[in-house]
Write a protein that holds these residues in place. Structure first.
Motif, PDB file in Angstrom:
ATOM      1  N   LEU A  96       5.446 -51.410  20.911  1.00 35.02           N
ATOM      2  CA  LEU A  96       5.998 -52.761  21.185  1.00 35.02           C
ATOM      3  C   LEU A  96       5.517 -52.517  22.772  1.00 35.02           C
ATOM      4  CD1 LEU A  96       8.304 -54.930  21.100  1.00 35.02           C
ATOM      5  CD2 LEU A  96       9.875 -53.109  21.913  1.00 35.02           C
ATOM      6  N   LYS A  97       5.320 -53.921  23.316  1.00 37.30           N
ATOM      7  CA  LYS A  97       5.101 -53.931  24.975  1.00 37.30           C
ATOM      8  C   LYS A  97       6.309 -53.662  25.527  1.00 37.30           C
ATOM      9  CE  LYS A  97       1.204 -56.767  24.391  1.00 37.30           C
ATOM     10  NZ  LYS A  97       0.484 -58.105  25.000  1.00 37.30           N
ATOM     11  N   ASP A  98       6.343 -52.817  26.745  1.00 38.33           N
ATOM     12  CA  ASP A  98       7.180 -52.623  27.533  1.00 38.33           C
ATOM     13  C   ASP A  98       7.318 -53.779  28.630  1.00 38.33           C
ATOM     14  OD1 ASP A  98       5.423 -52.102  29.714  1.00 38.33           O
ATOM     15  OD2 ASP A  98       5.491 -49.901  29.510  1.00 38.33           O
ATOM     16  N   ASN A  99       8.181 -53.520  29.472  1.00 38.97           N
ATOM     17  CA  ASN A  99       8.435 -54.578  30.537  1.00 38.97           C
ATOM     18  C   ASN A  99       7.358 -54.846  31.416  1.00 38.97           C
ATOM     19  OD1 ASN A  99      11.153 -55.212  29.404  1.00 38.97           O
ATOM     20  ND2 ASN A  99      12.190 -53.861  30.584  1.00 38.97           N
ATOM     21  N   ASP A 100       6.463 -53.918  31.410  1.00 38.65           N
ATOM     22  CA  ASP A 100       5.345 -54.053  32.421  1.00 38.65           C
ATOM     23  C   ASP A 100       4.040 -54.700  31.427  1.00 38.65           C
ATOM     24  OD1 ASP A 100       6.396 -53.366  34.697  1.00 38.65           O
ATOM     25  OD2 ASP A 100       6.132 -51.114  33.920  1.00 38.65           O
ATOM     26  N   GLY A 101       4.275 -55.070  30.378  1.00 39.90           N
ATOM     27  CA  GLY A 101       3.185 -55.559  29.415  1.00 39.90           C
ATOM     28  C   GLY A 101       2.245 -54.537  28.576  1.00 39.90           C
ATOM     29  N   GLN A 102       2.688 -53.126  28.877  1.00 43.26           N
ATOM     30  CA  GLN A 102       1.923 -52.102  28.326  1.00 43.26           C
ATOM     31  C   GLN A 102       2.382 -51.579  26.836  1.00 43.26           C
ATOM     32  OE1 GLN A 102      -0.889 -50.685  30.178  1.00 43.26           O
ATOM     33  NE2 GLN A 102      -0.203 -52.426  31.394  1.00 43.26           N
ATOM     34  N   LEU A 103       1.510 -51.754  25.822  1.00 37.85           N
ATOM     35  CA  LEU A 103       1.701 -51.489  24.588  1.00 37.85           C
ATOM     36  C   LEU A 103       1.999 -49.902  24.493  1.00 37.85           C
ATOM     37  CD1 LEU A 103       1.935 -52.886  21.788  1.00 37.85           C
ATOM     38  CD2 LEU A 103      -0.587 -51.831  21.414  1.00 37.85           C
ATOM     39  N   LYS A 104       3.097 -49.833  23.771  1.00 36.54           N
ATOM     40  CA  LYS A 104       3.857 -48.226  23.778  1.00 36.54           C
ATOM     41  C   LYS A 104       3.953 -47.833  22.034  1.00 36.54           C
ATOM     42  CE  LYS A 104       3.674 -47.342  28.156  1.00 36.54           C
ATOM     43  NZ  LYS A 104       2.874 -46.406  28.636  1.00 36.54           N
ATOM     44  N   ALA A 105       3.919 -46.697  21.973  1.00 40.33           N
ATOM     45  CA  ALA A 105       4.499 -46.431  20.639  1.00 40.33           C
ATOM     46  C   ALA A 105       5.766 -45.693  20.825  1.00 40.33           C
ATOM     47  CB  ALA A 105       3.657 -45.089  20.083  1.00 40.33           C
ATOM     48  N   VAL A 106       6.962 -46.329  20.003  1.00 40.41           N
ATOM     49  CA  VAL A 106       8.475 -45.955  20.250  1.00 40.41           C
ATOM     50  C   VAL A 106       8.941 -45.651  19.008  1.00 40.41           C
ATOM     51  CG1 VAL A 106      10.469 -47.056  20.952  1.00 40.41           C
ATOM     52  CG2 VAL A 106       8.489 -47.973  21.999  1.00 40.41           C
ATOM     53  N   THR A 107      10.062 -44.715  19.033  1.00 39.15           N
ATOM     54  CA  THR A 107      10.467 -44.026  18.108  1.00 39.15           C
ATOM     55  C   THR A 107      11.995 -43.764  18.203  1.00 39.15           C
ATOM     56  OG1 THR A 107      10.324 -42.496  16.077  1.00 39.15           O
ATOM     57  CG2 THR A 107       9.912 -41.722  18.376  1.00 39.15           C
ATOM     58  N   HIS A 108      12.751 -43.305  17.237  1.00 39.85           N
ATOM     59  CA  HIS A 108      13.979 -42.634  17.469  1.00 39.85           C
ATOM     60  C   HIS A 108      13.665 -41.081  17.141  1.00 39.85           C
ATOM     61  CE1 HIS A 108      18.078 -41.163  16.019  1.00 39.85           C
ATOM     62  NE2 HIS A 108      18.370 -41.881  16.844  1.00 39.85           N
ATOM     63  N   TYR A 109      14.554 -40.421  18.132  1.00 38.25           N
ATOM     64  CA  TYR A 109      14.319 -38.875  17.927  1.00 38.25           C
ATOM     65  C   TYR A 109      15.561 -38.287  17.797  1.00 38.25           C
ATOM     66  CZ  TYR A 109      16.551 -38.175  22.625  1.00 38.25           C
ATOM     67  OH  TYR A 109      17.286 -38.152  23.505  1.00 38.25           O
ATOM     68  N   ALA A 110      16.034 -37.068  16.968  1.00 35.37           N
ATOM     69  CA  ALA A 110      17.091 -36.515  16.691  1.00 35.37           C
ATOM     70  C   ALA A 110      16.923 -35.018  17.115  1.00 35.37           C
ATOM     71  CB  ALA A 110      17.542 -36.803  15.582  1.00 35.37           C
ATOM     72  N   VAL A 111      17.612 -34.458  17.848  1.00 30.35           N
ATOM     73  CA  VAL A 111      17.570 -32.812  17.884  1.00 30.35           C
ATOM     74  C   VAL A 111      18.867 -32.489  17.004  1.00 30.35           C
ATOM     75  CG1 VAL A 111      17.694 -30.817  19.636  1.00 30.35           C
ATOM     76  CG2 VAL A 111      16.892 -32.945  20.426  1.00 30.35           C
ATOM     77  N   ARG A 112      18.218 -31.546  16.028  1.00 33.25           N
ATOM     78  CA  ARG A 112      19.061 -31.117  15.091  1.00 33.25           C
ATOM     79  C   ARG A 112      19.332 -29.835  15.051  1.00 33.25           C
ATOM     80  NH1 ARG A 112      20.996 -35.483  12.263  1.00 33.25           N
ATOM     81  NH2 ARG A 112      21.745 -34.419  10.546  1.00 33.25           N
ATOM     82  N   GLU A 113      20.426 -29.256  14.180  1.00 36.56           N
ATOM     83  CA  GLU A 113      20.370 -27.955  13.539  1.00 36.56           C
ATOM     84  C   GLU A 113      20.050 -28.095  12.088  1.00 36.56           C
ATOM     85  OE1 GLU A 113      24.509 -26.389  14.438  1.00 36.56           O
ATOM     86  OE2 GLU A 113      24.156 -26.513  16.556  1.00 36.56           O
ATOM     87  N   GLY A 114      18.495 -28.367  12.074  1.00 37.00           N
ATOM     88  CA  GLY A 114      18.215 -28.613  10.811  1.00 37.00           C
ATOM     89  C   GLY A 114      18.984 -29.728   9.874  1.00 37.00           C
ATOM     90  N   LEU A 115      19.294 -29.589   8.642  1.00 39.25           N
ATOM     91  CA  LEU A 115      20.090 -30.610   7.934  1.00 39.25           C
ATOM     92  C   LEU A 115      21.578 -30.762   8.351  1.00 39.25           C
ATOM     93  CD1 LEU A 115      18.778 -30.022   4.550  1.00 39.25           C
ATOM     94  CD2 LEU A 115      17.994 -31.794   5.936  1.00 39.25           C
ATOM     95  N   GLY A 116      22.009 -29.939   9.619  1.00 39.97           N
ATOM     96  CA  GLY A 116      23.260 -29.796   9.805  1.00 39.97           C
ATOM     97  C   GLY A 116      23.617 -30.774  11.073  1.00 39.97           C
ATOM     98  N   LYS A 117      24.139 -30.254  12.163  1.00 48.93           N
ATOM     99  CA  LYS A 117      24.696 -30.938  13.235  1.00 48.93           C
ATOM    100  C   LYS A 117      23.782 -31.642  14.122  1.00 48.93           C
ATOM    101  CE  LYS A 117      27.602 -30.342  17.124  1.00 48.93           C
ATOM    102  NZ  LYS A 117      28.516 -29.487  18.005  1.00 48.93           N
ATOM    103  N   GLN A 118      23.911 -32.616  14.452  1.00 51.59           N
ATOM    104  CA  GLN A 118      23.234 -33.610  15.254  1.00 51.59           C
ATOM    105  C   GLN A 118      23.436 -33.123  16.831  1.00 51.59           C
ATOM    106  OE1 GLN A 118      21.153 -37.498  14.790  1.00 51.59           O
ATOM    107  NE2 GLN A 118      22.449 -38.109  16.340  1.00 51.59           N
ATOM    108  N   ARG A 119      22.380 -32.780  17.677  1.00 53.60           N
ATOM    109  CA  ARG A 119      22.945 -32.320  19.205  1.00 53.60           C
ATOM    110  C   ARG A 119      22.672 -33.383  20.220  1.00 53.60           C
ATOM    111  NH1 ARG A 119      23.223 -26.707  19.520  1.00 53.60           N
ATOM    112  NH2 ARG A 119      23.633 -27.151  21.600  1.00 53.60           N
ATOM    113  N   ARG A 120      21.652 -34.139  19.614  1.00 53.58           N
ATOM    114  CA  ARG A 120      21.339 -35.300  20.842  1.00 53.58           C
ATOM    115  C   ARG A 120      20.506 -36.130  19.914  1.00 53.58           C
ATOM    116  NH1 ARG A 120      18.837 -32.440  24.541  1.00 53.58           N
ATOM    117  NH2 ARG A 120      16.687 -32.874  24.029  1.00 53.58           N
ATOM    118  N   ALA A 121      20.391 -37.440  20.351  1.00 55.05           N
ATOM    119  CA  ALA A 121      19.441 -38.545  19.598  1.00 55.05           C
ATOM    120  C   ALA A 121      19.200 -39.735  20.535  1.00 55.05           C
ATOM    121  CB  ALA A 121      20.225 -38.867  18.157  1.00 55.05           C
ATOM    122  N   GLY A 122      18.318 -40.408  20.219  1.00 56.61           N
ATOM    123  CA  GLY A 122      18.057 -41.719  21.237  1.00 56.61           C
ATOM    124  C   GLY A 122      16.613 -42.166  20.965  1.00 56.61           C
ATOM    125  N   ILE A 123      15.921 -42.827  22.006  1.00 56.37           N
ATOM    126  CA  ILE A 123      14.778 -43.617  21.969  1.00 56.37           C
ATOM    127  C   ILE A 123      13.659 -42.741  22.452  1.00 56.37           C
ATOM    128  CG2 ILE A 123      13.377 -45.562  22.556  1.00 56.37           C
ATOM    129  CD1 ILE A 123      15.442 -45.860  20.118  1.00 56.37           C
TER     130      ILE A 123
END
Length: 523
Positions: free
Chosen positions: A247-274
């Motif tokens: 997706l192009k950012d607000n400056d018109g630069q094409l970027k690869a974007v994804t969702h990340y999740a910091v997890r304790e394996g299949l257990g608790k999620q500690r942090r997530a975002g873009i």
């Protein structure tokens, strides 16, 4: 005293004479002959319909010696004691079948002669054709032992990677950015648990023909091992990513974007975002953090589609029931994501007491709703089993076109296909009969989110897992008639306890010919 001294002198002289005679005797004996290694006996298993070598075919002797064909369909045989003998090999492979004899045994007895080769034909039952193992070590193990070329730049080890899980890939400018999950290394049981990455050229721009392989250049650390794509400040956790897109950012630069999740394996999620890929560092930067309890966020595999003049990024899980406007600020805001759902606006999924949306006549009301939980195939199954939904009432009603039984699909991808002029889904089943998580299906739809009512099985596994299949449409050939998809082959979540050597926990590439008459494409 003198007599005793003379006595000992005589004894020592006798011993010295004996040693001299023994040395002379051994000097006259011939040296044992040097052991000269004989070249192995080679067996290639080929697809009877294409003549191409078939990977992942198991040949087993009557005393349980297991040999598994490499990417070119070869095994090298040099077992001491069996060289020069007629040896029976039983032959089996997921989705392929060797002819049976009068007793029902599927195999062949071969004369194991050093330096000689034999070729065996196997019938493909799968509609999709198994091409090669993409990741891991020893893709051309047996070919190398037989002195045969592979055509790959890294035929048996790339970036010290031994095993790799679940592919996510996008075209970023003029290259393909590949990413994977947990990655095993050669030097220690613990590997990279913060996502791995690699580059390759597009097939039409200097890259390999995908029918032959993918020439991937890994992003590596100072040791040469696959580099962590995320910096992780929480010990004992892993970082998984899902739903990558550009997706192009607000400056018109094409970027690869994804969702990340910091997890304790299949257990608790500690942090997530873009997270956004930083090409300079060749790592993903965690650019924001979604609030705890966020219902909707990037998942699965992505594609774009425009509805009512608005372009959206859709996330297939495997059904395309999650979307966000294809705008930089919208992607960063979890409040802008929408689910195609039968829950009331703002509702969380609660299988015991679901807040279902119904119209005045009591019919389920599906609509695009923000801040509202998804009801995917597994959740709909829960609601049906608990009696909150009647059979046939939910939006997802996918059946196996050959068996007529209802399917619960797990993960997959959706892509527009120009050859069929329809949307194409490649997805795997959960709770399957032949395997719990290894049956792969082909579906089509004319619309989004679509009906996806009938599915055709294209790949099967015998008590083995093949999950997270993804169709790489940037590899399509013949105007979309030939499509390529890979998935993770693993004993996890299956009844099999011993993994296939070299293949287990790695990705395998398949090709599907959409002109195959066995495929049907009703909506």
């Amino acid at each position: 005293m003198l007599r005793n001294r003379a006595h000992w002198v005589m004894i020592l002289a006798s011993l010295l004479l004996a040693l001299v005679l023994r040395a002379a005797l051994f000097a006259q004996e011939p040296s044992p002959p040097a052991v000269v290694a004989s070249p192995p006996f080679g067996i290639q298993v080929i697809d009877e319909s294409t003549g191409r070598g078939v990977p992942l075919v198991e040949l087993q002797t009557t005393n349980e010696i297991r040999l598994v064909t490499d990417n070119a369909g070869w095994v090298a045989v040099d077992e001491p004691g069996l060289v020069g003998q007629k040896v029976y090999f039983s032959i089996q492979s997921h989705g392929y079948e060797f002819p049976a004899d009068g007793f029902g045994n599927r195999g062949r007895a071969l004369d194991v002669v050093p330096g000689k080769t034999a070729q065996l034909k196997i019938r493909r039952k799968n509609i999709a054709q198994r091409l090669y193992r993409v990741t891991g070590q020893g893709q051309f193990h047996h070919s190398a032992r037989l002195g045969l070329p592979s055509g790959w730049r890294h035929p048996n080890l790339n970036a010290q990677v031994m095993g790799q899980d679940s592919t996510q890939a996008v075209v970023l400018n003029d290259r393909i950015l590949w990413t994977w999950g947990d990655t095993a290394r050669a030097s220690y049981p613990l590997g990279n648990f913060a996502t791995s990455g690699a580059w390759s050229k597009l097939p039409g721009d200097g890259g390999m023909d995908p029918a032959i392989g993918i020439d991937q250049t890994y992003i590596v650390d100072e040791t040469g091992f696959s580099k962590a794509m995320y910096e992780n400040d929480i010990p004992g956790t892993v970082i998984w990513m899902h739903g990558i897109f550009t997706l192009k950012d607000n400056d018109g630069q094409l970027k690869a974007v994804t969702h990340y999740a910091v997890r304790e394996g299949l257990g608790k999620q500690r942090r997530a975002g873009i997270a956004v890929f930083n090409e300079g560092k060749e790592q993903f930067d965690q650019v924001n953090q979604f609030p705890e309890g966020t219902k909707l966020y990037p998942q699965g595999q992505t594609f774009r589609h425009t509805e009512n003049g608005q372009e959206y990024i859709y996330f297939a899980t495997p059904y395309p029931i999650l979307r966000v406007p294809a705008k930089w600020d919208a992607v960063m805001d979890p409040a802008q994501y929408e689910a195609w759902t039968c829950l009331q606006e703002g509702a969380e999924f609660n299988p015991r007491s679901p807040r279902l949306a119904r119209d005045a006549q009591g019919k389920l009301d599906y609509a695009w709703r923000k801040d509202t939980d998804l009801v995917d195939a597994q959740r709909q199954r829960q609601l049906e089993q608990s009696g909150h939904l009647k059979a046939g009432e939910g939006w997802i009603q996918t059946t196996d076109i050959d068996q007529g039984r209802k399917l619960t699909l797990h993960r997959g991808s959706v892509r527009w296909n120009a050859y069929l002029e329809r949307w194409v889904m490649i997805a795997n089943e959960i709770y399957g009969e032949e395997s719990n998580l290894g049956e792969v299906y082909f579906l089509t739809s004319k619309t989004i989110p679509g009906a996806w009512e009938t599915a055709k099985k294209i790949v099967t596994h015998d008590k083995y897992t093949f999950y997270n299949p993804v169709h790489h449409d940037f590899l399509d050939q013949a105007d979309g008639k030939l499509i390529y998809f890979d998935g993770t082959y693993t004993k996890q979540f299956s009844a099999t306890k011993v993994g296939t050597p070299r293949y287990d926990y790695n990705t395998i590439m398949y090709r599907l010919d959409l002109s195959d008459e066995r495929l049907s494409s009703p909506e």
